[in-house]
Each structure stands twice: as structure tokens, then as C-alpha cells.
Design a protein around this motif. Structure first.
Motif, PDB file in Angstrom:
ATOM      1  N   THR A   1      22.385 -38.205 -12.730  1.00 36.09           N
ATOM      2  CA  THR A   1      22.150 -39.203 -11.693  1.00 36.09           C
ATOM      3  C   THR A   1      21.366 -38.569 -10.556  1.00 36.09           C
ATOM      4  OG1 THR A   1      24.316 -38.731 -10.711  1.00 36.09           O
ATOM      5  CG2 THR A   1      24.195 -40.545 -12.302  1.00 36.09           C
ATOM      6  N   ASP A   2      21.749 -38.871  -9.308  1.00 36.47           N
ATOM      7  CA  ASP A   2      20.945 -38.436  -8.173  1.00 36.47           C
ATOM      8  C   ASP A   2      20.872 -36.917  -8.090  1.00 36.47           C
ATOM      9  OD1 ASP A   2      23.196 -37.791  -5.730  1.00 36.47           O
ATOM     10  OD2 ASP A   2      23.843 -39.080  -7.377  1.00 36.47           O
ATOM     11  N   ALA A   3      19.734 -36.426  -7.564  1.00 36.65           N
ATOM     12  CA  ALA A   3      19.444 -34.995  -7.591  1.00 36.65           C
ATOM     13  C   ALA A   3      20.408 -34.187  -6.725  1.00 36.65           C
ATOM     14  CB  ALA A   3      18.002 -34.762  -7.133  1.00 36.65           C
ATOM     15  N   ARG A   4      20.861 -34.730  -5.597  1.00 40.38           N
ATOM     16  CA  ARG A   4      21.813 -33.989  -4.756  1.00 40.38           C
ATOM     17  C   ARG A   4      23.077 -33.697  -5.547  1.00 40.38           C
ATOM     18  NH1 ARG A   4      26.265 -35.383  -1.294  1.00 40.38           N
ATOM     19  NH2 ARG A   4      26.551 -33.807   0.346  1.00 40.38           N
ATOM     20  N   THR A   5      23.613 -34.700  -6.223  1.00 39.89           N
ATOM     21  CA  THR A   5      24.828 -34.514  -7.006  1.00 39.89           C
ATOM     22  C   THR A   5      24.601 -33.560  -8.165  1.00 39.89           C
ATOM     23  OG1 THR A   5      25.637 -36.711  -6.417  1.00 39.89           O
ATOM     24  CG2 THR A   5      26.546 -35.715  -8.401  1.00 39.89           C
ATOM     25  N   ASN A   6      23.488 -33.692  -8.869  1.00 40.76           N
ATOM     26  CA  ASN A   6      23.195 -32.787  -9.981  1.00 40.76           C
ATOM     27  C   ASN A   6      23.144 -31.340  -9.523  1.00 40.76           C
ATOM     28  OD1 ASN A   6      23.040 -34.901 -11.803  1.00 40.76           O
ATOM     29  ND2 ASN A   6      20.828 -35.117 -11.614  1.00 40.76           N
ATOM     30  N   ALA A   7      22.576 -31.092  -8.337  1.00 39.01           N
ATOM     31  CA  ALA A   7      22.482 -29.734  -7.814  1.00 39.01           C
ATOM     32  C   ALA A   7      23.842 -29.156  -7.468  1.00 39.01           C
ATOM     33  CB  ALA A   7      21.588 -29.711  -6.576  1.00 39.01           C
ATOM     34  N   MET A   8      24.829 -30.037  -7.202  1.00 37.74           N
ATOM     35  CA  MET A   8      26.175 -29.598  -6.843  1.00 37.74           C
ATOM     36  C   MET A   8      27.128 -29.696  -8.036  1.00 37.74           C
ATOM     37  SD  MET A   8      26.400 -31.314  -3.030  1.00 37.74           S
ATOM     38  CE  MET A   8      28.088 -30.732  -2.739  1.00 37.74           C
ATOM     39  N   GLY A   9      26.598 -29.522  -9.237  1.00 32.90           N
ATOM     40  CA  GLY A   9      27.422 -29.508 -10.434  1.00 32.90           C
ATOM     41  C   GLY A   9      27.947 -30.857 -10.859  1.00 32.90           C
ATOM     42  N   GLY A  10      27.539 -31.929 -10.171  1.00 28.96           N
ATOM     43  CA  GLY A  10      28.023 -33.267 -10.482  1.00 28.96           C
ATOM     44  C   GLY A  10      29.209 -33.700  -9.658  1.00 28.96           C
ATOM     45  N   ALA A  11      29.657 -32.880  -8.698  1.00 29.24           N
ATOM     46  CA  ALA A  11      30.828 -33.208  -7.870  1.00 29.24           C
ATOM     47  C   ALA A  11      30.419 -34.166  -6.757  1.00 29.24           C
ATOM     48  CB  ALA A  11      31.430 -31.939  -7.272  1.00 29.24           C
ATOM     49  N   ALA A  12      30.894 -35.431  -6.827  1.00 33.72           N
ATOM     50  CA  ALA A  12      30.443 -36.422  -5.853  1.00 33.72           C
ATOM     51  C   ALA A  12      31.479 -37.480  -5.523  1.00 33.72           C
ATOM     52  CB  ALA A  12      29.179 -37.118  -6.365  1.00 33.72           C
ATOM     53  N   VAL A  13      32.627 -37.519  -6.213  1.00 32.18           N
ATOM     54  CA  VAL A  13      33.593 -38.592  -5.984  1.00 32.18           C
ATOM     55  C   VAL A  13      34.069 -38.620  -4.541  1.00 32.18           C
ATOM     56  CG1 VAL A  13      35.958 -39.313  -6.534  1.00 32.18           C
ATOM     57  CG2 VAL A  13      34.352 -38.809  -8.368  1.00 32.18           C
ATOM     58  N   ALA A  14      34.237 -37.442  -3.917  1.00 36.02           N
ATOM     59  CA  ALA A  14      34.606 -37.383  -2.506  1.00 36.02           C
ATOM     60  C   ALA A  14      33.459 -36.905  -1.624  1.00 36.02           C
ATOM     61  CB  ALA A  14      35.820 -36.464  -2.310  1.00 36.02           C
TER      62      ALA A  14
ATOM     63  N   PHE B   1      25.320 -23.898 -14.903  1.00 33.55           N
ATOM     64  CA  PHE B   1      25.179 -23.575 -13.490  1.00 33.55           C
ATOM     65  C   PHE B   1      24.045 -24.437 -12.932  1.00 33.55           C
ATOM     66  CE2 PHE B   1      27.171 -19.786 -15.190  1.00 33.55           C
ATOM     67  CZ  PHE B   1      28.141 -19.504 -14.235  1.00 33.55           C
ATOM     68  N   THR B   2      24.213 -24.914 -11.726  1.00 32.85           N
ATOM     69  CA  THR B   2      23.213 -25.804 -11.138  1.00 32.85           C
ATOM     70  C   THR B   2      22.777 -25.281  -9.779  1.00 32.85           C
ATOM     71  OG1 THR B   2      24.914 -27.187 -10.091  1.00 32.85           O
ATOM     72  CG2 THR B   2      24.209 -27.795 -12.310  1.00 32.85           C
ATOM     73  N   LEU B   3      21.587 -25.667  -9.394  1.00 36.69           N
ATOM     74  CA  LEU B   3      21.078 -25.306  -8.074  1.00 36.69           C
ATOM     75  C   LEU B   3      20.048 -26.337  -7.656  1.00 36.69           C
ATOM     76  CD1 LEU B   3      18.047 -23.891  -8.696  1.00 36.69           C
ATOM     77  CD2 LEU B   3      19.533 -22.077  -9.493  1.00 36.69           C
ATOM     78  N   GLY B   4      19.808 -26.395  -6.342  1.00 38.93           N
ATOM     79  CA  GLY B   4      18.855 -27.387  -5.867  1.00 38.93           C
ATOM     80  C   GLY B   4      18.490 -27.178  -4.418  1.00 38.93           C
TER      81      GLY B   4
ATOM     82  N   ALA C   1      16.661 -30.590  -8.303  1.00 40.39           N
ATOM     83  CA  ALA C   1      17.796 -29.876  -8.878  1.00 40.39           C
ATOM     84  C   ALA C   1      17.425 -29.362 -10.256  1.00 40.39           C
ATOM     85  CB  ALA C   1      19.019 -30.787  -8.971  1.00 40.39           C
ATOM     86  N   ALA C   2      18.115 -28.306 -10.680  1.00 37.84           N
ATOM     87  CA  ALA C   2      17.915 -27.740 -12.012  1.00 37.84           C
ATOM     88  C   ALA C   2      19.260 -27.315 -12.582  1.00 37.84           C
ATOM     89  CB  ALA C   2      16.970 -26.548 -11.965  1.00 37.84           C
ATOM     90  N   SER C   3      19.388 -27.417 -13.904  1.00 36.84           N
ATOM     91  CA  SER C   3      20.579 -26.963 -14.623  1.00 36.84           C
ATOM     92  C   SER C   3      20.203 -25.765 -15.483  1.00 36.84           C
ATOM     93  CB  SER C   3      21.133 -28.078 -15.518  1.00 36.84           C
ATOM     94  OG  SER C   3      21.474 -29.224 -14.773  1.00 36.84           O
ATOM     95  N   ILE C   4      20.996 -24.709 -15.377  1.00 37.84           N
ATOM     96  CA  ILE C   4      20.771 -23.494 -16.157  1.00 37.84           C
ATOM     97  C   ILE C   4      21.876 -23.425 -17.199  1.00 37.84           C
ATOM     98  CG2 ILE C   4      20.544 -20.990 -16.079  1.00 37.84           C
ATOM     99  CD1 ILE C   4      19.805 -21.327 -13.089  1.00 37.84           C
ATOM    100  N   ILE C   5      21.523 -23.634 -18.469  1.00 36.75           N
ATOM    101  CA  ILE C   5      22.524 -23.709 -19.533  1.00 36.75           C
ATOM    102  C   ILE C   5      22.368 -22.538 -20.488  1.00 36.75           C
ATOM    103  CG2 ILE C   5      23.489 -25.177 -21.346  1.00 36.75           C
ATOM    104  CD1 ILE C   5      22.256 -27.579 -19.838  1.00 36.75           C
ATOM    105  N   ASP C   6      21.284 -22.498 -21.262  1.00 37.36           N
ATOM    106  CA  ASP C   6      20.939 -21.337 -22.073  1.00 37.36           C
ATOM    107  C   ASP C   6      19.436 -21.372 -22.299  1.00 37.36           C
ATOM    108  OD1 ASP C   6      20.306 -22.911 -24.433  1.00 37.36           O
ATOM    109  OD2 ASP C   6      22.452 -23.045 -24.844  1.00 37.36           O
ATOM    110  N   SER C   7      18.934 -20.439 -23.111  1.00 35.31           N
ATOM    111  CA  SER C   7      17.485 -20.298 -23.239  1.00 35.31           C
ATOM    112  C   SER C   7      16.828 -21.496 -23.896  1.00 35.31           C
ATOM    113  CB  SER C   7      17.155 -19.034 -24.049  1.00 35.31           C
ATOM    114  OG  SER C   7      17.720 -19.114 -25.354  1.00 35.31           O
ATOM    115  N   ASN C   8      17.597 -22.332 -24.583  1.00 37.11           N
ATOM    116  CA  ASN C   8      17.009 -23.499 -25.244  1.00 37.11           C
ATOM    117  C   ASN C   8      17.649 -24.805 -24.789  1.00 37.11           C
ATOM    118  OD1 ASN C   8      14.855 -23.890 -27.162  1.00 37.11           O
ATOM    119  ND2 ASN C   8      16.367 -24.817 -28.528  1.00 37.11           N
TER     120      ASN C   8
END
Length: 377
Positions: free
Chosen positions: A26-39, A341-344, A358-365
Motif C-alpha cells: 500500500t502507501d509508501a510510508r507504511t511500506n518503508a516502516m515494515g507495514g506497521a500502520a494500525v496505530a 527489511f524495509t527502508l524509505g 520505499a524499498a524492501s530488501i528480501i534476497d538477491s532474487n
């Protein structure tokens, strides 16, 4: 040779634009924070995460998110490359290479998600509203490699590959207000919404694997309906605790049965409850969410392993409202989605234009990214 992996990602992303609206990314701010947005989310993201967020900042300005865009590819075993290799081997009449590529692909899966959306926030001192629309598509590539094709390669293999996907479109409004209970401020909200769910089931023999036709009308089923989200956030000083319930009305949508593979699937939409907490100040936000039950996704004649139940944490560091640095972590307690791991970064010049990436770092592929443009007046 076409890079089918990237073509499919583009196709998934384009398909969401035709939907009227859904889950992750969803929104880039939330994605950058690992998806934590309920509060920890803001009023512009209320329709995506927790309708009560619409009332948390009644003095905020009228705001618009247009658009957010995001995509994530998870292919840890390089299945897409292996399927390309199988098809190329048959094109070259090289059964030995086809045998090895099928051995490599057996038991693997690849998953691709994409999303797009927009929102308009109208905070007030009484009932605040956030209009939202979003489209998300979740897809999986599933090989069905037969042992006989590995032990005794044939020019007419019985092994197949399936692309199964769902597009969920939503159009709704998050309505929220603040109430006082025992001297405590609690924001409560509800999001009535229209949903359009489109399923895809495309099966093809591995010797002619191609992604060009996966969204043809022959492989598509659609269902329109109504659903509802609810939520609440308790706040005292900088501390918040939130609870959100999404898709309270259950709905199962069947795919077509593939004439090539014989496989069929059902996409299960059901209630998803998430508990969140956050510390929110002018300079730092720290947040955590945990899903209280699993999200089911697809069930069918092939095992997809897409049940999920996430734990998410994130942090945001704010430089006087002009720039924000964010990071986070996401883990699936069902072990069906790789940890990320996420960052933004956010830029808010003059407090009017807000640009977030935002970007998600998962593995090389496996990787993901999102971007968002918002305006506050």
C-alpha cells in the motif's frame, strides 16, 4: 529472449489500474516502516489500514494522495528463469537441458504483488472522512512438474505451469470520530466499501510456457460485492494502541477450471484482525503490528502456501517536518513469505508536497519498491 519475470510484474501492475481498489503493498510510508500502520498511520492512510485513523488529527489540513504505486517480487529459487530455460530447451530440441531445468523447477513457487491507490482526507472536529480507492493484485506462478518428465524426458511433456492471481478493487470511505470513555480519548471508525474481485487461472504446458495471455477473459472470473472495515485507536500523550478489523463479510470467489491443467482454485476473503501500538512524537515514531489471525488466500488443487500472519515493526525519524527517514522489518509467522527489511525516505518541502519512496530488501532474487505523492492544503 523476453525477460518474462519483468513483463509479468508490469502486467500485474497495469492490471491493478483497471480495478476500482486492497491489501499489500500500500502507501509508501507504511511500506518503508515494515507495514506497521494500525496505530501509527495518518488520516490519509485510514482507508488502507484502520478507519479510526481518519479522526486522530482533526486539525490537519485537507489532503490528497495521488497516487501510490508499489510492487513486490518473491522468486527465491529463480523459478521464472527455470521455466524460461525449460521453454528454450524444448525450442532447441534439447531434452537433456529440459530435464535438468525441470528438476530445478520442481517444488518451487514465485509470487508477485502490485498495488495502486489514491485517497482524499477531510478531517473535521466532528466526523472526519477519508475517501479511498485502491487496486491490488496478488499472483503466484506454480509449476506442476511430473517425475516421469524428469526420469524419461519426452518431446510432449505432461508437466504444466500455472499462473493464478486475484485482483481486488475497493472504493470506499473511512468515517471516524473521537469519543471520550472514562476520561480517555478513543477514535472509532468504520469503512463501508464496494469490492470487485477478479480471479485468474492460466495453465500451460511447460514446453510452451509464456506469460502473454495470462489475463485473457477465458481465464478470468469476476465478483462484485460490499464489505466493511472497522477500527479503533486509543491515544494518551504520544502513546497509541489500535485495533483494526478488515473485510468483516466473508466471500469465496472461484477461478475458472483450466482446460489445460485441470486445476482450479478458490480465493477466500475473510475477516483479518490486527493489533497495533505506537509511540508518536514530533521527531520520532516507533510502531509495531501483529495479525491476530491468518489470512487464507488461495486454496485449490495445487498447493500455493499463501496463508500469512505477519508481525511488523517500524520507525520514522522526522527532521522538523521537512524530511523523514524510515526503516522496518516484516516477518510471516506462517513462514510462507520471506522476512523483509524495509527502508524509505520522505520529503515534505513547504509542508504542501509530500514525496515518499520505499524499498524492501528480501534476497538477491526477491525485492520490492513503492512510491507516493501527496498534497496537504
Amino acid at each position: 529472449m523476453h525477460d518474462k519475470k519483468h513483463l509479468l510484474v508490469l502486467a500485474l501492475a497495469a492490471c491493478t489500474g483497471s480495478a476500482v481498489a486492497a491489501t499489500n503493498p500500500t502507501d509508501a510510508r507504511t511500506n518503508a516502516m515494515g507495514g506497521a500502520a494500525v496505530a501509527a498511520g495518518d488520516y490519509l492512510s485510514a482507508g488502507f489500514h484502520n478507519p479510526a485513523l481518519a479522526a486522530l488529527d482533526p486539525d490537519s489540513a485537507f489532503g490528497v494522495v495521488f497516487p501510490y504505486l508499489g510492487a513486490e517480487v518473491r522468486d527465491p529459487d529463480k523459478l521464472m528463469d527455470d521455466l524460461d530455460d525449460i521453454s528454450d530447451a524444448y525450442d532447441n530440441n534439447d531434452l537433456t537441458a529440459a530435464q535438468q531445468a525441470m528438476r530445478n523447477a520442481q517444488g518451487d513457487q514465485a509470487h508477485l504483488d502490485a498495488g495502486v491507490g489514491a485517497a482524499v482526507g477531510i478531517p473535521t472536529g466532528s466526523i472526519s472522512a477519508t475517501l479511498f480507492t485502491s487496486g491490488i493484485i496478488e499472483g503466484a506462478v506454480l509449476p506442476d512438474i511430473k517425475d516421469s518428465d524428469i526420469t524419461t524426458p519426452s518431446i510432449n511433456p505432461s508437466s504444466t505451469a500455472t499462473i493464478v492471481a486475484v485482483g481486488v478493487g475497493e472504493l470506499g470511505v473511512a468515517l471516524a470520530s473521537n469519543v471520550e470513555i472514562a476520561g480517555q480519548r478513543i477514535a472509532v471508525g468504520v469503512s463501508p466499501k464496494l469490492q470487485r474481485i477478479t480471479t485468474y487461472n492460466y495453465g500451460v504446458s511447460v514446453d510452451s510456457y509464456d506469460t502473454d495471455d495470462w489475463d485473457d477473459s477465458r481465464y478470468r472470473e469476476e465478483d462484485n460485492g460490499f464489505n466493511i472495515d472497522v477500527g479503533a485507536v486509543w491515544q494518551t500523550g504520544p502513546y497509541r494502541v489500535g485495533l483494526a478489523g478488515k473485510n468483516l463479510i466473508s466471500n469465496d470467489v472461484d477461478t475458472v477450471t483450466s482446460s489445460t491443467t485441470g486445476h482450479s482454485f478458490t480465493y477466500e476473503v475473510g475477516p483479518q484482525f490486527t493489533l497495533g501500538s505506537a509511540f508518536v512524537s514530533d521527531f520520532v515514531t516507533i510502531a509495531g503490528d501483529i495479525d491476530l489471525n491468518k489470512s487464507k488466500g488461495f486454496k485449490g488443487t495445487l498447493n500455493i502456501d499463501d496463508d500469512t500472519q505477519f508481525f511488523r515493526i517500524g520507525a520514522e525519524f522526522d527532521a522538523f517536518g521537512h524530511a523523514q527517514l524510515r526503516t522496518g522489518y516484516r516477518a510471516d509467522m506462517k513462514d510462507n513469505v520471506e522476512d523483509a527489511f524495509t527502508l524509505g525516505l520522505g520529503l515534505s518541502p513547504f509542508g504542501v508536497v509530500n514525496v515518499d519512496i520505499a524499498a524492501s530488501i528480501i534476497d538477491s532474487n526477491s525485492y520490492g519498491g513503492s512510491a507516493q505523492l501527496a498534497f496537504t492544503f
